[in-house]
Design an enzyme around this catalytic site. Structure first.
Site, mmCIF file in Angstrom:
data_model
loop_
_atom_site.group_PDB
_atom_site.id
_atom_site.type_symbol
_atom_site.label_atom_id
_atom_site.label_comp_id
_atom_site.label_asym_id
_atom_site.label_seq_id
_atom_site.Cartn_x
_atom_site.Cartn_y
_atom_site.Cartn_z
ATOM 1 N N CYS A 84 0.697 -1.292 -0.255
ATOM 2 C CA CYS A 84 -0.051 -0.111 -0.243
ATOM 3 C C CYS A 84 1.141 0.889 -0.201
ATOM 4 O O CYS A 84 0.592 2.540 -0.883
ATOM 5 C CB CYS A 84 -0.965 -0.145 1.436
ATOM 6 S SG CYS A 84 -2.090 -1.570 1.242
ATOM 7 N N ASP A 85 1.954 1.089 1.232
ATOM 8 C CA ASP A 85 2.940 2.286 1.155
ATOM 9 C C ASP A 85 3.469 2.522 -0.140
ATOM 10 O O ASP A 85 3.152 3.824 -1.329
ATOM 11 C CB ASP A 85 4.113 2.428 2.517
ATOM 12 C CG ASP A 85 3.393 2.485 3.240
ATOM 13 O OD1 ASP A 85 2.697 3.367 3.519
ATOM 14 O OD2 ASP A 85 4.000 1.428 3.665
ATOM 15 N N ARG A 86 4.060 1.216 -1.267
ATOM 16 C CA ARG A 86 4.193 2.039 -2.374
ATOM 17 C C ARG A 86 3.617 2.147 -3.863
ATOM 18 O O ARG A 86 3.606 2.740 -4.628
ATOM 19 C CB ARG A 86 5.196 0.641 -3.050
ATOM 20 C CG ARG A 86 6.437 -0.021 -1.560
ATOM 21 C CD ARG A 86 6.803 0.920 -1.488
ATOM 22 N NE ARG A 86 8.667 0.304 -0.511
ATOM 23 C CZ ARG A 86 9.640 0.646 -0.296
ATOM 24 N NH1 ARG A 86 9.734 1.993 -0.774
ATOM 25 N NH2 ARG A 86 10.197 -0.116 0.304
#
Length: 400
Positions: free
Chosen positions: A166-168
């Site tokens: 999700c962060d990426r």
């Protein structure tokens, strides 16, 4: 001189989502100034590391940047960062908006400081909803975006993807939004605030595949794309390893069975005859294919798939990916000398540009390593820098 040369980005983010976005901007040629709190970015401490504060994940998320340490809780530090905002094109933060407001660095303040600035706020949730003030981390957002539920629907226990997916992904989405705002600013001459929420971004991505019959009102089914959810959709075990192959369209299956010496198969078994029939029987198709794949080695299957022009790759480990002949040919992995960490391996910028090549020339910086040069570039006098150091608003590295 990448395609974003001349764009100045003030990076007030930390951990993964924001820093990954700003690394991409830096890789593309933007001047990225990473502003760190006195404690530093938490990701610096994630091991393995050769020296404290320079862990591998930090190195792989913060290249193409400079670092300065500013204490934004001090009025002098806040004033210093606002002087930098006045000379920047983009400000990126993944600090919760309420904290930015408490620091006196809200969108209203930044807009008054620089009407042309793009203020990119990477947030957990759309700020108009009841979740607005909640903290958000990758694990939470994976759960809210139905990712563990996908494992459950595929016959497994609910699980997280073992990567900060999700962060990426949201970091990459933020790059898209930032550059769209920059293009619009070049036309209108006006800056704007851009919010990129993790929750909604990830849910939009997952449900594009899996909303299914819930797309329609009333629903046609309870959602889910059958092929993705088949329990046997996974790397195929071979005699000596695993191979990832997608025998997908009619041509793939015809050529695959021809190379197996069974050209009559698609017509002899109606389950394999058409795309619709295969989708209707996808669990059986994948299960039978899985058993067949165990009868040959990975190399033998790769040779057959190449002859049949069927998409396939061997399943890599972290280490074997370093030996992939294609990646070696394109120079994806490169060994470089880092000024504090010695010899390290870095990955190339995946995108290529014919006139303005994007190449990471600046290694991930030690904490505050570029503070003096950044302040000088921003027009701070020697006396002003000394005063900032004296008040603790800025921390400069000791001269060795």
């Amino acid at each position: 001189m990448g395609p974003l040369a001349g764009l100045r980005v003030l990076d007030l983010s930390s951990v993964l989502m924001g820093p990954y976005a700003t690394q991409i901007l830096g890789d593309y040629g933007a001047e990225v100034i990473k502003v760190e709190a006195p404690a530093g970015d938490l990701v610096r401490e994630i091991t393995p590391a050769r020296t404290p504060g320079m862990g591998a994940m930090y190195l792989n998320t913060n290249r193409s940047k400079e670092s300065i340490v500013l204490n934004l809780k001090k009025e002098e530090g806040r004033a210093a960062v606002l002087r930098m905002v006045a000379q920047s094109d983009v400000v990126v933060t993944n600090v919760r908006p309420r904290k930015m407001d408490r620091l006196g660095l809200s969108w209203d303040v930044l807009q008054q400081t620089n009407p042309k600035v793009i203020y990119a706020a990477l947030v957990g949730f759309d700020q108009q909803g009841p979740y607005a003030g909640r903290p958000a981390y990758d694990d939470l957002i994976q759960g809210g975006a139905c990712i563990p539920y996908l494992f459950q629907k595929a016959g497994q226990k609910p699980a997280y993807v073992p990567a900060a997916i999700c962060d990426r992904i949201v970091g990459m989405s933020a790059v898209n939004a930032i550059l769209a705002a920059v293009i619009e600013r070049d036309r209108s001459g006006q800056g704007q605030k851009v919010e990129v929420p993790m929750y909604e971004t990830m849910l939009a991505m997952i449900l594009a595949d899996h909303l299914g019959g819930l797309t329609f009102v009333p629903p046609l089914d309870q959602g889910g794309y059958r092929r993705h959810l088949s329990p046997d959709r996974k790397p195929y075990e071979t005699q000596d390893g695993y191979v990832c192959a997608l025998i997908y369209n009619d041509g793939h299956w015809e050529r695959f069975f021809r190379e197996l010496g069974r050209p009559e198969m698609p017509k002899a078994d109606p389950r394999y005859a058409t795309f619709a029939a295969r989708m209707a029987h996808i669990d059986e198709v994948y299960a039978e294919l899985g058993e067949l794949m165990k009868t040959r080695t990975t190399a033998e299957w790769m040779d057959l798939f190449d002859r049949a022009d069927v998409p396939a790759l061997p399943m890599h480990s972290f280490a074997s990916a370093l030996e992939d002949p294609h990646l070696a040919a394109v120079g994806f992995f490169e060994e470089v000398d880092h000024p504090t960490e010695g010899r390290i391996r870095q990955m190339a910028v995946p995108a290529s540009f014919s006139r303005t090549p994007a190449r990471p020339e600046r290694p991930a910086p030690a904490m505050g390593a570029n503070g003096a040069s950044i302040l000088d570039r921003m027009g701070f006098t020697g006396e002003e820098v000394a005063a900032l150091v004296q008040t603790g608003a800025v921390t400069l590295p000791e001269k060795g």
